[in-house]
Write an enzyme that holds these catalytic residues in place. Structure first.
Site, PDB file in Angstrom:
ATOM      1  CB  SER A 477      -0.887  17.678  32.868  1.00  0.00           C
ATOM      2  OG  SER A 477      -0.775  16.760  33.916  1.00  0.00           O
ATOM      3  CG  ASP A 564       3.370  11.323  30.392  1.00  0.00           C
ATOM      4  OD1 ASP A 564       3.751  11.268  31.575  1.00  0.00           O
ATOM      5  OD2 ASP A 564       2.547  12.161  29.993  1.00  0.00           O
ATOM      6  CG  HIS A 596       3.581  14.792  32.104  1.00  0.00           C
ATOM      7  ND1 HIS A 596       2.421  14.144  31.789  1.00  0.00           N
ATOM      8  CD2 HIS A 596       3.213  15.820  32.922  1.00  0.00           C
ATOM      9  CE1 HIS A 596       1.397  14.740  32.388  1.00  0.00           C
ATOM     10  NE2 HIS A 596       1.858  15.766  33.074  1.00  0.00           N
TER      11      HIS A 596
END
Length: 657
Positions: A477, A564, A596
């Site tokens: 991320s 995601d 994600h």
């Protein structure tokens, strides 16, 4: 061959032991203490198991998920229903299910597809009811419903057209809601007599550190964390009838967080303060003896997972940097803790590496609380430095408005076991260290936030820890973004990078976030940067790795989930496409049934198996053979199905030439 026999033959900790399904996790007790429950594998997939609390060996799986597994659940206060949420392949459109222990029937409570549901409130005063949020009507906002577990009827309580969060009391009444203004400030509104009235305004400077926490049982005492007129947030109580406010706990170096609350009085009885390691501050003398005793039972940090409603039994977890999580059932009357089990029994057969807190100075003087782990076969001198230079992995946390903490970290253990030093840095913008430190990261993506990471790498080189030619960077991320920044903005610093679900273009990132993020985009503009004008867009482009993809000169591994919802597949696709157009090698692993991050154990194991080979070829650490860790995984590697080790090795070698 058992893992215990492997441990006698080699120092390698198998990836399966570190990254496979845990034996047990999310361990808790029912509110009446009659049952113990946890997530554990059933046919290789995490499901909910329940047993009598006085006989945990009689546990039975009550769910039968065969795909991604269940990641969390709640006990309803009727002690009959267990509630859990599931999404589809990581799309984060969660649906709520209930399981009835008396009828053995599971029901889907929110059948609407493409709708995100969340549990907002549970209470012992309404044991068969709960408050839920649904964004069915408007994908940007969550309407509040009361759901009855007996007849499954849901009743609209509040139609929401502006608020991003709510505060609920023990009567399952919505009392407050929060709204983010155009300038990034936050405003709490009080719901009274069917009207919303402005209650408290919080400047953007304080917005990340200040907020309402909840109520005591009377509903008149409101608890809040408050950084206004100070740096670190203090815990306060506010009497809503008299207006009297009290500071209950504070610390100058770190934020105060709630450690434990009385199960029925709802008074906060102790807080935790986490600077480099956790310390406890007991506010209520009635539990002082309990905490003192529990600190003698195990050397790890204490986590109180459950306190039964009668407060006779606690479910305790102990966390350490060199042990798996260990669970105990604590009888308050007898002042006796009974050991239950650990979350990964096979891990007990291996020697783990301690994690050391270190304070690194940034170039402008900020203190960066960081954590370093060395291979456990390395000799350290009196200054806690290795006696030889090591390959280093800079492991960058996501968020970025979260923090790294001391404790067991599977990635730290895995990499140190393979011969690498591992460093995690709380760069500016990380939470937990006061508003000044967090706000120092505003508008600093790709700038001072990255400088902090470079300063930390330079610290390891100056202190003769890292081999400057063997420094890798990895993260997920925001950590994936930091990896891409590292290989485009400072390509000479790093020997390689591993990006997991990291954004490559901040303009496309903000234009593709889920609709329910819209209420908080004004905060995003203040912290990352605005995108309203051509000048704004140009500024974001200058801190987007995609803009400088042709600068990548070191091996790069990108991993992405196709579903995601936060960092869309396009973020990885576009930088891979840009690099390939310049004939720059890149390894791209695209997981078809992930979001994600990687949840399915087969996918998770394949990912770690691939990057382990990648790192070994570049930084020359040890590597466990891929073995069977690609089996059952659903991914494309450089646009091809890879179902054997030879093909995977070939793809990696081609990308690092």
């Amino acid at each position: 061959m058992s893992y215990s026999s492997i441990a006698q033959e080699t120092t390698i900790i198998p990836r399966q032991v570190l990254f496979g399904n845990p034996d047990k996790t999310r361990v808790t007790l029912s509110h009446n203490g009659q049952y113990i429950s946890y997530l554990a594998p059933k046919n290789g997939v995490l499901n909910i198991w329940v047993a009598p609390s006085n006989d945990p060996l009689k546990a039975k799986a009550i769910t039968d998920d065969k795909d991604r597994g269940i990641r969390g659940y709640y006990w309803a206060y009727d002690n009959e229903h267990i509630l859990y949420l599931q999404d589809d392949k990581g799309d984060e459109n969660f649906r709520i299910y209930s399981y009835n222990l008396k009828t053995n029937i599971a029901k889907l409570l929110t059948p609407e597809k493409g709708v995100r549901a969340g549990i907002y409130g549970l209470s012992e005063r309404a044991p068969s009811e709960l408050l839920i949020g649904l964004n069915e009507r408007d994908k940007r906002y969550f309407d509040i419903y009361k759901l009855n577990l007996i007849n499954n009827i849901k009743t609209l309580i509040i139609e929401n057209n502006k608020f991003s969060s709510f505060i609920i009391d023990d009567d399952l009444k919505v009392r407050f809601a929060m709204f983010t203004n155009a300038d990034g400030s936050e405003e709490y509104f009080q719901y009274k007599d069917n009207n919303w009235n402005s209650f408290m305004k919080i400047s953007h400077e304080d917005s990340a550190n200040t907020g309402l926490y909840g109520f005591d049982k009377t509903g008149t005492i409101l608890y809040l964390l408050d950084s206004r007129d100070r740096d670190t947030a203090a815990l306060k109580s506010l009497n809503l009838e008299t207006g009297e406010s009290k500071i209950l706990a504070e610390n100058k170096k770190a934020e105060v967080s709630v450690f434990t609350t009385h199960p029925t009085e709802k008074t906060i009885q102790a807080v935790a303060i986490n600077y480099d390691k956790v310390a406890y501050n007991i506010l209520d003398d009635s539990i002082k003896g309990d905490i003192k005793y529990l600190q003698t039972v195990n050397s790890g940090e204490i986590l109180i997972n459950t306190r039964t409603l009668d407060d006779h039994t606690w479910l305790i977890a102990y966390q350490s940097d060199i042990k798996p999580i260990q669970y105990y059932k604590y009888d308050r009357a007898k002042k006796k803790a009974e050991y239950l089990f650990s979350n990964r029994k096979d891990l007990e057969n291996y020697k783990l590496s301690p994690m050391f807190p270190v304070i690194i100075k940034a170039r402008d003087g900020l203190n960066l609380v960081s954590y370093i782990t060395y291979p456990n076969d390395i000799t350290l001198n009196s200054k806690m430095q290795p006696t030889k230079l090591l390959p280093l992995i800079l492991y960058v946390h996501g968020g970025p408005w979260v923090r790294d903490s001391w404790g067991f970290d599977a990635v730290h253990q895995w990499l140190s076991n393979r011969g690498y030093a591992v460093l995690s840095v709380n760069f500016r913008g990380s939470s937990g260290f006061g508003k000044n430190f967090l706000n120092a990261g505003n508008l600093q993506w790709g700038r001072k936030m990255h400088d902090d990471l470079i300063d930390a790498v330079n610290w390891t080189i100056t202190n003769k820890i890292a081999d400057p030619k063997k420094v890798g960077i990895m993260g997920g991320s925001y950590g994936g973004y930091a990896t891409l920044v590292g290989l485009t903005f400072t390509p000479d610093v790093f020997a390689c990078g591993i990006d997991i679900v990291g954004p490559s273009n901040l303009l496309t990132l903000v234009s593709s976030v889920p609709p329910y993020w819209e209420p908080i985009l004004n905060d995003f503009k203040k912290r990352v940067g605005p995108w309203d004008t051509d000048k704004d867009k140009a500024a974001l482009s200058q801190i987007s790795p995609l803009t400088f993809a042709d600068r990548v000169t070191k091996p790069l591994f990108i991993a992405q989930g196709a579903h995601d919802p936060r960092v869309k597949q396009a973020e990885s696709d576009q930088i891979v496409r840009a690099m390939r157009s310049k004939n720059i090698p890149v390894i791209y692993a695209l997981y078809a049934d992930e979001g994600h991050g990687f949840v399915k154990p087969q996918n998770r194991l394949s990912y770690y198996a691939l990057i382990e080979q990648f790192l070994a070829k570049i930084l020359k650490g040890k590597a466990e053979p891929i073995g069977k860790d690609l089996e059952g995984a659903n991914f494309l590697l450089n646009d091809k199905n890879v179902d054997n080790n030879e093909a995977a090795e070939k793809a990696i070698i081609e990308a690092i030439k």
